[in-house]
Design a protein around this motif. Sequence first.
Motif, PDB file in Angstrom:
ATOM      1  N   MET A   1      43.511  60.680  -6.339  1.00 57.94           N
ATOM      2  CA  MET A   1      43.478  59.407  -5.372  1.00 57.94           C
ATOM      3  C   MET A   1      41.851  58.701  -4.857  1.00 57.94           C
ATOM      4  SD  MET A   1      44.740  59.472  -1.293  1.00 57.94           S
ATOM      5  CE  MET A   1      45.268  58.047  -0.465  1.00 57.94           C
ATOM      6  N   SER A   2      42.222  57.175  -5.562  1.00 61.03           N
ATOM      7  CA  SER A   2      40.920  56.822  -5.091  1.00 61.03           C
ATOM      8  C   SER A   2      40.306  56.400  -3.710  1.00 61.03           C
ATOM      9  CB  SER A   2      40.289  56.256  -6.131  1.00 61.03           C
ATOM     10  OG  SER A   2      41.226  54.932  -5.897  1.00 61.03           O
ATOM     11  N   LYS A   3      39.503  56.633  -3.705  1.00 61.15           N
ATOM     12  CA  LYS A   3      38.672  55.780  -1.953  1.00 61.15           C
ATOM     13  C   LYS A   3      38.475  54.635  -2.480  1.00 61.15           C
ATOM     14  CE  LYS A   3      35.297  56.945   1.447  1.00 61.15           C
ATOM     15  NZ  LYS A   3      33.965  57.358   1.481  1.00 61.15           N
ATOM     16  N   GLN A   4      38.996  54.030  -1.209  1.00 60.79           N
ATOM     17  CA  GLN A   4      38.814  53.035  -0.585  1.00 60.79           C
ATOM     18  C   GLN A   4      37.774  52.318  -0.280  1.00 60.79           C
ATOM     19  OE1 GLN A   4      41.831  50.292  -1.865  1.00 60.79           O
ATOM     20  NE2 GLN A   4      42.274  52.066  -2.728  1.00 60.79           N
ATOM     21  N   TYR A   5      37.170  50.959  -0.632  1.00 58.35           N
ATOM     22  CA  TYR A   5      36.160  50.051   0.421  1.00 58.35           C
ATOM     23  C   TYR A   5      36.376  48.623   0.411  1.00 58.35           C
ATOM     24  CZ  TYR A   5      33.568  54.086  -2.059  1.00 58.35           C
ATOM     25  OH  TYR A   5      33.543  55.722  -2.480  1.00 58.35           O
ATOM     26  N   ASN A   6      35.969  48.322   1.663  1.00 61.84           N
ATOM     27  CA  ASN A   6      35.722  47.013   1.910  1.00 61.84           C
ATOM     28  C   ASN A   6      35.142  46.079   1.082  1.00 61.84           C
ATOM     29  OD1 ASN A   6      36.724  45.169   3.440  1.00 61.84           O
ATOM     30  ND2 ASN A   6      34.978  45.251   4.761  1.00 61.84           N
ATOM     31  N   TYR A   7      35.245  46.534  -0.374  1.00 64.32           N
ATOM     32  CA  TYR A   7      34.081  44.653  -1.217  1.00 64.32           C
ATOM     33  C   TYR A   7      35.214  44.404  -1.989  1.00 64.32           C
ATOM     34  CZ  TYR A   7      30.615  48.889  -0.868  1.00 64.32           C
ATOM     35  OH  TYR A   7      30.464  50.460  -0.921  1.00 64.32           O
ATOM     36  N   THR A   8      34.934  43.119  -2.408  1.00 61.77           N
ATOM     37  CA  THR A   8      35.815  42.146  -2.860  1.00 61.77           C
ATOM     38  C   THR A   8      35.037  42.610  -4.716  1.00 61.77           C
ATOM     39  OG1 THR A   8      36.233  40.333  -1.077  1.00 61.77           O
ATOM     40  CG2 THR A   8      36.841  39.727  -3.865  1.00 61.77           C
ATOM     41  N   THR A   9      35.912  42.159  -5.371  1.00 62.36           N
ATOM     42  CA  THR A   9      35.250  43.453  -6.784  1.00 62.36           C
ATOM     43  C   THR A   9      36.049  42.300  -8.098  1.00 62.36           C
ATOM     44  OG1 THR A   9      34.488  45.018  -6.010  1.00 62.36           O
ATOM     45  CG2 THR A   9      34.597  45.081  -8.266  1.00 62.36           C
ATOM     46  N   LYS A  10      35.775  41.164  -8.575  1.00 65.00           N
ATOM     47  CA  LYS A  10      36.832  40.423  -9.387  1.00 65.00           C
ATOM     48  C   LYS A  10      36.206  41.117 -10.937  1.00 65.00           C
ATOM     49  CE  LYS A  10      38.250  37.496  -5.925  1.00 65.00           C
ATOM     50  NZ  LYS A  10      38.498  35.807  -5.898  1.00 65.00           N
ATOM     51  N   LEU A  11      36.717  41.791 -11.590  1.00 70.26           N
ATOM     52  CA  LEU A  11      36.353  42.282 -12.921  1.00 70.26           C
ATOM     53  C   LEU A  11      36.858  41.255 -13.848  1.00 70.26           C
ATOM     54  CD1 LEU A  11      37.181  46.196 -12.705  1.00 70.26           C
ATOM     55  CD2 LEU A  11      35.055  44.956 -12.265  1.00 70.26           C
ATOM     56  N   ASP A  12      38.088  40.314 -13.204  1.00 71.88           N
ATOM     57  CA  ASP A  12      37.917  39.527 -15.324  1.00 71.88           C
ATOM     58  C   ASP A  12      37.063  38.525 -14.904  1.00 71.88           C
ATOM     59  OD1 ASP A  12      38.682  38.511 -12.292  1.00 71.88           O
ATOM     60  OD2 ASP A  12      39.167  36.918 -12.726  1.00 71.88           O
ATOM     61  N   ILE A  13      36.677  38.332 -16.369  1.00 73.81           N
ATOM     62  CA  ILE A  13      35.818  37.619 -16.707  1.00 73.81           C
ATOM     63  C   ILE A  13      35.895  36.190 -16.468  1.00 73.81           C
ATOM     64  CG2 ILE A  13      34.437  36.555 -18.888  1.00 73.81           C
ATOM     65  CD1 ILE A  13      35.187  39.664 -20.106  1.00 73.81           C
ATOM     66  N   MET A  14      35.043  36.163 -15.559  1.00 76.12           N
ATOM     67  CA  MET A  14      35.525  34.040 -15.293  1.00 76.12           C
ATOM     68  C   MET A  14      34.983  33.224 -15.987  1.00 76.12           C
ATOM     69  SD  MET A  14      34.403  32.811 -11.670  1.00 76.12           S
ATOM     70  CE  MET A  14      35.033  31.379 -10.597  1.00 76.12           C
ATOM     71  N   PHE A  15      34.177  33.121 -16.596  1.00 79.01           N
ATOM     72  CA  PHE A  15      33.635  32.066 -18.533  1.00 79.01           C
ATOM     73  C   PHE A  15      34.291  32.320 -19.599  1.00 79.01           C
ATOM     74  CE2 PHE A  15      31.702  31.320 -13.320  1.00 79.01           C
ATOM     75  CZ  PHE A  15      31.729  30.279 -13.828  1.00 79.01           C
ATOM     76  N   LYS A  16      34.238  31.375 -20.463  1.00 82.12           N
ATOM     77  CA  LYS A  16      33.789  32.039 -21.943  1.00 82.12           C
ATOM     78  C   LYS A  16      32.688  31.347 -22.282  1.00 82.12           C
ATOM     79  CE  LYS A  16      39.402  31.111 -22.074  1.00 82.12           C
ATOM     80  NZ  LYS A  16      39.922  30.474 -22.351  1.00 82.12           N
ATOM     81  N   HIS A  17      32.316  31.402 -23.065  1.00 84.57           N
ATOM     82  CA  HIS A  17      31.471  31.427 -24.237  1.00 84.57           C
ATOM     83  C   HIS A  17      31.228  29.586 -23.490  1.00 84.57           C
ATOM     84  CE1 HIS A  17      30.377  35.769 -26.663  1.00 84.57           C
ATOM     85  NE2 HIS A  17      30.014  35.601 -24.748  1.00 84.57           N
ATOM     86  N   PHE A  18      29.934  29.319 -23.758  1.00 85.50           N
ATOM     87  CA  PHE A  18      29.583  28.449 -23.999  1.00 85.50           C
ATOM     88  C   PHE A  18      30.585  27.165 -22.648  1.00 85.50           C
ATOM     89  CE2 PHE A  18      29.814  28.921 -28.294  1.00 85.50           C
ATOM     90  CZ  PHE A  18      29.215  28.528 -28.520  1.00 85.50           C
ATOM     91  N   GLU A  19      30.815  27.798 -20.897  1.00 86.07           N
ATOM     92  CA  GLU A  19      31.514  27.107 -20.485  1.00 86.07           C
ATOM     93  C   GLU A  19      30.146  27.273 -19.179  1.00 86.07           C
ATOM     94  OE1 GLU A  19      35.418  27.820 -17.796  1.00 86.07           O
ATOM     95  OE2 GLU A  19      35.656  29.517 -19.824  1.00 86.07           O
ATOM     96  N   LEU A  20      30.470  26.045 -18.248  1.00 79.59           N
ATOM     97  CA  LEU A  20      28.755  25.748 -17.656  1.00 79.59           C
ATOM     98  C   LEU A  20      29.601  26.698 -16.659  1.00 79.59           C
ATOM     99  CD1 LEU A  20      25.950  24.411 -16.797  1.00 79.59           C
ATOM    100  CD2 LEU A  20      28.120  23.135 -15.042  1.00 79.59           C
ATOM    101  N   ILE A  21      28.161  27.814 -16.156  1.00 80.23           N
ATOM    102  CA  ILE A  21      28.480  29.298 -14.779  1.00 80.23           C
ATOM    103  C   ILE A  21      27.710  28.106 -13.985  1.00 80.23           C
ATOM    104  CG2 ILE A  21      27.762  30.866 -14.061  1.00 80.23           C
ATOM    105  CD1 ILE A  21      28.252  31.757 -16.989  1.00 80.23           C
ATOM    106  N   ASP A  22      28.058  28.294 -12.855  1.00 83.19           N
ATOM    107  CA  ASP A  22      27.836  27.196 -11.318  1.00 83.19           C
ATOM    108  C   ASP A  22      27.255  28.488 -10.286  1.00 83.19           C
ATOM    109  OD1 ASP A  22      26.638  26.106  -9.284  1.00 83.19           O
ATOM    110  OD2 ASP A  22      27.608  24.193 -10.226  1.00 83.19           O
ATOM    111  N   ILE A  23      26.294  29.256 -10.237  1.00 87.50           N
ATOM    112  CA  ILE A  23      26.433  30.295  -9.178  1.00 87.50           C
ATOM    113  C   ILE A  23      26.591  29.771  -8.075  1.00 87.50           C
ATOM    114  CG2 ILE A  23      24.893  32.220  -8.035  1.00 87.50           C
ATOM    115  CD1 ILE A  23      26.171  33.060 -11.281  1.00 87.50           C
ATOM    116  N   GLN A  24      25.370  28.796  -7.632  1.00 90.69           N
ATOM    117  CA  GLN A  24      24.998  27.849  -6.218  1.00 90.69           C
ATOM    118  C   GLN A  24      26.657  27.350  -5.495  1.00 90.69           C
ATOM    119  OE1 GLN A  24      22.190  29.339  -5.288  1.00 90.69           O
ATOM    120  NE2 GLN A  24      22.737  28.096  -4.335  1.00 90.69           N
TER     121      GLN A  24
END
Length: 123
Positions: A1-24
């Motif tokens: 049984m894995s421990k649960q934490y109160n974090y939002t963690t998204k492991l999916d890759i959001m941007f493909k190569h050559f896509e603009l990434i806007d951190i702000q």
Amino acid sequence: MSKQYNYTTKLDIMFKHFELIDIQKMVGEVKDKWFNQTLTEVNGSVVRVGIVEGEYHWHKHQNNDEFFFVLEGKLLVDLENKTIELNPGQGVTVTRNVMHRTRATQKTVMLMVENKEIIPTGD
């Protein structure tokens, strides 16, 4: 049984190569206190953004190093024998199999580079 934490963690890759990434834009949209999103993949590693406030739990990654780089705010990287303080424009690599945790006393934005197979909460 894995421990649960109160974090939002998204492991999916959001941007493909050559896509603009806007951190702000992401920073403006995120309401979670501890949020990680995988941005892109580079040669078998991933770049993640962390928008954080508070503290992560103590953990280690047996087979993977981790790199943290602060864009905004201040990140504290606690090791068993010292704390490393990172301000904007500063980074540090935590060696595999070293017990550590990260903390932010204020809203902090950071980039992380790590192996795409890493389990963010530790082994």
